[in-house]
Design a protein around this motif. Sequence first.
Motif, PDB file in Angstrom:
ATOM      1  N   ARG A  83       0.950  -1.289   0.047  1.00  0.00           N
ATOM      2  CA  ARG A  83      -0.023  -0.035  -0.087  1.00  0.00           C
ATOM      3  C   ARG A  83       0.767   1.213   0.020  1.00  0.00           C
ATOM      4  NH1 ARG A  83      -4.553  -0.259   4.415  1.00  0.00           N
ATOM      5  NH2 ARG A  83      -3.316  -2.055   5.116  1.00  0.00           N
ATOM      6  N   ALA A  84       1.979   1.079   0.725  1.00  0.00           N
ATOM      7  CA  ALA A  84       2.846   2.347   0.892  1.00  0.00           C
ATOM      8  C   ALA A  84       3.498   2.457  -0.712  1.00  0.00           C
ATOM      9  CB  ALA A  84       4.176   2.195   1.661  1.00  0.00           C
ATOM     10  N   LEU A  85       3.870   1.699  -1.420  1.00  0.00           N
ATOM     11  CA  LEU A  85       4.237   1.502  -2.736  1.00  0.00           C
ATOM     12  C   LEU A  85       3.211   2.328  -3.677  1.00  0.00           C
ATOM     13  CD1 LEU A  85       6.718   0.814  -4.610  1.00  0.00           C
ATOM     14  CD2 LEU A  85       5.516  -1.152  -5.259  1.00  0.00           C
ATOM     15  N   ASP A  86       2.026   1.664  -3.475  1.00  0.00           N
ATOM     16  CA  ASP A  86       0.874   2.318  -4.057  1.00  0.00           C
ATOM     17  C   ASP A  86       0.857   3.635  -4.242  1.00  0.00           C
ATOM     18  OD1 ASP A  86      -0.510   0.428  -5.605  1.00  0.00           O
ATOM     19  OD2 ASP A  86      -2.337   0.756  -4.635  1.00  0.00           O
ATOM     20  N   ALA A  87       0.637   3.945  -2.792  1.00  0.00           N
ATOM     21  CA  ALA A  87       0.691   5.534  -2.455  1.00  0.00           C
ATOM     22  C   ALA A  87       1.747   6.112  -3.065  1.00  0.00           C
ATOM     23  CB  ALA A  87       0.723   5.783  -1.052  1.00  0.00           C
ATOM     24  N   ALA A  88       2.920   5.932  -3.041  1.00  0.00           N
ATOM     25  CA  ALA A  88       4.259   6.538  -3.648  1.00  0.00           C
ATOM     26  C   ALA A  88       4.143   6.718  -5.043  1.00  0.00           C
ATOM     27  CB  ALA A  88       5.473   5.796  -3.155  1.00  0.00           C
ATOM     28  N   VAL A  89       3.626   5.574  -5.795  1.00  0.00           N
ATOM     29  CA  VAL A  89       3.328   5.606  -7.173  1.00  0.00           C
ATOM     30  C   VAL A  89       2.198   6.592  -7.537  1.00  0.00           C
ATOM     31  CG1 VAL A  89       2.354   4.364  -9.149  1.00  0.00           C
ATOM     32  CG2 VAL A  89       4.380   3.444  -7.805  1.00  0.00           C
ATOM     33  N   ARG A  90       1.124   6.498  -6.967  1.00  0.00           N
ATOM     34  CA  ARG A  90       0.182   7.544  -7.094  1.00  0.00           C
ATOM     35  C   ARG A  90       0.405   8.995  -6.939  1.00  0.00           C
ATOM     36  NH1 ARG A  90      -5.888   6.010  -5.465  1.00  0.00           N
ATOM     37  NH2 ARG A  90      -4.864   4.008  -6.138  1.00  0.00           N
ATOM     38  N   HIS A  91       1.291   9.333  -5.883  1.00  0.00           N
ATOM     39  CA  HIS A  91       1.627  10.854  -5.613  1.00  0.00           C
ATOM     40  C   HIS A  91       3.061  11.079  -6.220  1.00  0.00           C
ATOM     41  CE1 HIS A  91      -2.049  10.945  -3.738  1.00  0.00           C
ATOM     42  NE2 HIS A  91      -1.715  10.062  -2.933  1.00  0.00           N
ATOM     43  N   ALA A  92       3.483  10.125  -7.062  1.00  0.00           N
ATOM     44  CA  ALA A  92       5.212  10.402  -7.532  1.00  0.00           C
ATOM     45  C   ALA A  92       5.237  11.929  -7.735  1.00  0.00           C
ATOM     46  CB  ALA A  92       5.326   9.493  -8.767  1.00  0.00           C
ATOM     47  N   THR A  93       4.595  12.684  -8.511  1.00  0.00           N
ATOM     48  CA  THR A  93       5.237  13.971  -8.641  1.00  0.00           C
ATOM     49  C   THR A  93       5.347  14.830  -7.509  1.00  0.00           C
ATOM     50  OG1 THR A  93       3.571  13.745 -10.387  1.00  0.00           O
ATOM     51  CG2 THR A  93       4.599  15.596 -10.481  1.00  0.00           C
ATOM     52  N   TYR A  94       4.222  14.729  -6.679  1.00  0.00           N
ATOM     53  CA  TYR A  94       4.513  15.333  -5.258  1.00  0.00           C
ATOM     54  C   TYR A  94       5.814  14.916  -4.605  1.00  0.00           C
ATOM     55  CZ  TYR A  94      -0.306  16.567  -5.617  1.00  0.00           C
ATOM     56  OH  TYR A  94      -1.687  16.996  -6.235  1.00  0.00           O
ATOM     57  N   LEU A  95       6.103  13.641  -4.417  1.00  0.00           N
ATOM     58  CA  LEU A  95       7.341  13.213  -4.124  1.00  0.00           C
ATOM     59  C   LEU A  95       8.419  13.756  -4.677  1.00  0.00           C
ATOM     60  CD1 LEU A  95       6.414   9.129  -3.294  1.00  0.00           C
ATOM     61  CD2 LEU A  95       6.728  11.200  -1.854  1.00  0.00           C
ATOM     62  N   ILE A  96       8.717  13.535  -6.107  1.00  0.00           N
ATOM     63  CA  ILE A  96       9.772  14.176  -6.836  1.00  0.00           C
ATOM     64  C   ILE A  96       9.812  15.720  -6.517  1.00  0.00           C
ATOM     65  CG2 ILE A  96      10.487  14.747  -9.159  1.00  0.00           C
ATOM     66  CD1 ILE A  96       9.208  12.071 -10.045  1.00  0.00           C
ATOM     67  N   PHE A  97       8.705  16.477  -6.330  1.00  0.00           N
ATOM     68  CA  PHE A  97       8.661  17.778  -6.113  1.00  0.00           C
ATOM     69  C   PHE A  97       9.369  18.177  -4.844  1.00  0.00           C
ATOM     70  CE2 PHE A  97       5.892  21.821  -7.030  1.00  0.00           C
ATOM     71  CZ  PHE A  97       7.115  22.421  -6.884  1.00  0.00           C
ATOM     72  N   ALA A  98       8.880  17.299  -3.726  1.00  0.00           N
ATOM     73  CA  ALA A  98       9.355  17.363  -2.386  1.00  0.00           C
ATOM     74  C   ALA A  98      10.991  17.236  -2.341  1.00  0.00           C
ATOM     75  CB  ALA A  98       8.883  16.468  -1.513  1.00  0.00           C
ATOM     76  N   ALA A  99      11.210  16.041  -3.167  1.00  0.00           N
ATOM     77  CA  ALA A  99      12.747  15.650  -3.317  1.00  0.00           C
ATOM     78  C   ALA A  99      13.747  16.758  -3.545  1.00  0.00           C
ATOM     79  CB  ALA A  99      12.883  14.382  -4.045  1.00  0.00           C
ATOM     80  N   VAL A 100      13.137  17.274  -4.919  1.00  0.00           N
ATOM     81  CA  VAL A 100      13.865  18.337  -5.505  1.00  0.00           C
ATOM     82  C   VAL A 100      14.096  19.435  -4.748  1.00  0.00           C
ATOM     83  CG1 VAL A 100      13.604  20.270  -7.365  1.00  0.00           C
ATOM     84  CG2 VAL A 100      13.053  17.796  -7.997  1.00  0.00           C
TER      85      VAL A 100
END
Lengths: 499, 337, 386
Positions: B7-24
């Motif tokens: 489920r965590a992976l699911d959420a990560a894939v679903r919100h990938a852009t936000y995650l990438i944004f945060a990482a950037v």
Amino acid sequence: MTDILTLEGLTKDWFGVPAVSDLTLRVRQGACLGLIGQNGAGKSTLMNMIGGIVAPTAGRMLWRGQPYSPASAADAAAAGIAFIHQELNLFSNLSVAENLYIDGFPRRLGLIDWRRVHARTREILARLSLDVDPRLSVGNLSPGERQLVEIAKALHNEAQLLIFDEPTTSLTARETERLFDTIAALRAEGRTIVYISHILGDVRRLSDDIAVLRDGRLVDEGPVDAFPVTRMIRSMIGRDLGGLYPPRTAAPRPRPVLEVRGVTQPGVVEDVSLTLHEGEVLGLFGLMGSGRSELARILFGLDPHQGGQILLDGAPLPAGPRGRIRAGMAFVTENRRDEGLMMEASIADNLSLVSLREFGRRPVGLIDPQALSARTEAARTELAVKAGDIAVQPVKALSGGNQQKVVIGKWQMSAPRLFILDEPTRGVDVGAKYEIYALIDRLAAAGGAVLMISSELEELTGTADRILVMNRGEIVGGLDRAAFSDERILSMAFREDAA
Amino acid sequence: MTSLAERALDAAVRHATYLIFAAVLLWFGLQSPVFLMPESLANIVKQSSFIGIAAIGMTFVLLTGGIDLSVGSVMFLAALIAGMVMRALDLPVPAGMVVALLTGVVLGLINAFFIVVLRVIPFIVTLATLFLFRGFGIWLTSSTQFDFPPAMRAFGLSSILGVPLPIVVFAAFALMAHVVLAHTTFGRQVYAFGNDPEAARKSGVKIAWVQARVYVISSACAAVAGFVLIAQIGRLDAGFGEGREFDVIAAAVLGGASLMGGSGTALGAVMGATLIQTVKMGLVFTGVNLYLQPILQGAIIFLAVLADGLRNTRMRSRLRRTIRTVEPASGPAGRRI
Amino acid sequence: MIPAATAPPSASPPPFTPRRGLGARAGDLILSDYFVLYLSIAYVAALAPFLPTLTAPGNIVNVMSNMWPLLVVAIGQTFVLAIAGIDLSQGSVVALTSVVGAMLITTAADPAVLAKAPIWGLVLTEGGGPFAGLMGGVGLAVMAMLLVAALVGLLNGTTVAVLNMPPFMVTLVGLITISAFAIWLTQSENIARLPESFIKLGKGDIVSVHIGAKDSPQIPRREVYSFVTYAMVIAVGVAVAAHVLLNRTIFGRWVLAIGMNRRTAEISGVPVRRVIIAVYVISAMCAAVGAILYSARLEAGRPTLGGGTFLLDVIGAAVIGGTSLFGGKAKIIWTFFGVLFFVLLSNTLNLMNLSSFQVDMVKGAVILGAALLDVLRTRLMQERRR
């Protein structure tokens, strides 16, 4: 009881060829009419006229006593007629509520009044005992739930007449039961149902009246009590079953071709074992959702399986369809349009697709055009494909039966050991069906083995040497030709697992 | 049942852009803390308004499964016509913006005519109008630079309640587009069209009307985007907006719009445009070689598209029909008959 | 026998009718493979009286030399369009391979211009590239260009075929990153001083013709028209090979089958992924051949080659020829005529002293016209099948 819908002398010609001719039929208010007929009998044309998709060439329709001539699908919906098709008109990226309201939402201050939308949707879903959140995306629902959403859409549009066209083809046995309960509930509310299906048992169970179409005409009608399955079949076909299937010309030989041992894929099939011999036609019967098509895809290497073994002529098979084709497998899928043919390409190109490698000369695979066209022409003659120049004419211009012959022909050109035929006569008219059965017999007689999957029990009992029955992903039993009995096969196929 | 990790992976894939944004943001913030100061963040939003406004419009088109390659030329032509009208009629700048918007509407109608009425595929139509609109614009200017009245720059550099004008326009368009897409019948029909045009027609959606409107919206947004950027510069040269269609599409896709239609949001487009600009600015802040910056931008877009593909694959595999319920591993599984 | 509800197609071929209407013949013309060629000829015939320079030998040579590089690149694109893909990265591959080739064979590099480039000292020195003056150095450089292109194509194709990402986005990312990489390599400078044997590939002639009286033993250079050039031999060679590959081989059938219906192709045993990858490799390698011709003509490696509207020219030419963006419908000969028409168009617009904007507008109108023509063709075809 009054008639809600009356058809008087309804006729539709396609370029002078009648699809429906002089059809007069009454649908009683609050009743359920079972409408049956072979493919090409005119059922879909009739439905398209009622649904406003095509206009009749002659005759008229009365809806609740008033003349009715819909110009579009929207007109039919506005009048209170809803269609529940096998292919659903739902948007998987929208919520359940949005699917109901897509042609116009109630507004508040110019924007969608979501509270009203959701409250009303919840109300309708409750009537159908469908316990899902109206905000849930339809993409997350099971096929059965989607069907109920489609019915909810009809209720939302205040439909008085609901026409079900093969609604159970993608439902599991349990979902089918639930659908039937819903249909009963709809009738209890006083709504009228027209139920169209090839599954004659279902039609008998649900309907008050039966009407049979053949060649665009109403050939028989009457109350269900006077309509045993035998009469249904006789009326649909126009003759007795006897001459419908060609005689088998060869008997199975002892040598096994395909051996399946304990093939398992969680959630799909469980511990499937079977043996198919040289010269044998093995029927695989099961309802939609029993796992029969899924098993075929696993055998052909399109889908994975976790446990078990598949052997062809005693040797284990490589993974993936390409290796299995080379090992001698052929697969006629149930979806001719999307998986069987290149609709825009010529007949010759379709025929040669599988066996192209044989016509290539090294090193670059230059095709020998003479050899190729000689072979495709020979295949066309052998299959008796009715067409013009096969190098030019696209398969899309062929009738369903001739298209299916091309699909079988393209595999035949690669001279396979094993044919897997999934619903080989779907969308094929009666005459061409006979030719396809004869073709299947020839394939077996030539020493091949045929695994024939069908949801039409009659065609399996007519052509197979042996029938296995699938139910919920398992093989639940089998019968030899001498012991064929519709009743026993159906009871195995319908048996519900206590779970 | 799905495990927690799944489920965590699911959420990560679903919100990938936000995650990438945060990482950037985190990455550049660590490299150079000044980057996370409000002024530089505001500057990023301001700089992204140009591509962002156009990407909002593009999202409508992508939602229907179409594409609009003409936006770069529309930016140029609409800003130009607005400037010429302003100069000829001595109009105030806000009126000029309305002229630009109307020009965008007209250009969008031209696209819509070919796509909806003559049924030519959007890719070809907008490829052709890409050439046509720019050619027409250059003809109008006789290939020379066009200077706007001085009031133009004053307008472009002004701010409302302390918020720079480009940000105000950007926010207004984002809000309007969000409301239209999420809370109006037309908006929901755009999604329905993208999912299945034929089913939409059968459901009583006026599909020609829906399809026409998205091209008009896309052009109108591109026109305003062009005008807002030009307002900051004060002059317009012949190459303005050239090749920008790809930036705009990339921003929209980065924000979750699928090229196949049916998915995407206005706010996603805002985020996509802002993310691209963040990366650009971050690379400048951290002193990465100017020539290498596009490569890193490309890599980020690639990641976002990859995440989108993974998301779709996961969705599809979940939809695959299960025939049998998968029983818990203990005991013989479902073998009671 | 029970008549089927749907009309069976007539079993006999349509009867021979000696006299056919004008409409039917116009239909034949529009449906012909050579339609765009006829269109080009008609176009030239219509304009020739007003533009005497159009048919002058010098101009014909010019049209042809513009045609060859574009043709090669468009052929690569045709393969990609045939599988219903698109390759936006071609222009950037032209740029990258142009730089790669030039840096290997340049005979001298100016430190004032190129010293800041990351390849300086590594590959490039004042004495030129590593293959400068080497026997067969040009051949090695050409191999290197093709290899680099093949790697790019491999990357594009694998991403599209295995990761199932949309080709538009994959190759768009390729376009952005590869052209940036090419520019970074030389810090946006050109690499000049290419060896004569390389330049010959773009400019050298095999058969030249002098038109007019031979007054003196020395014919002035500008009166010699090179009709058969190396570029022509290369481009026509690529075209013929591509034609055979697409129409006469198993691979070609597979390409069209995938474009027509990928699911059917997969189930029929076509190695779909491998073919898709191969097609993107072909596309990139065609771009590299285009880069050879362009760089040789420019006598330099230029990292901004293939920029601007180049890509749209390529796709436009292929589509005008009749290749479908939806896949399954593609012919090299169509692309050939499409490129011819496109180049003729630009040429005549130049001769008319039209400026770039008018050229752009006419190009746009022509693309639109081609698309409308395609709509018409499809409709005609459907009517004929009735």
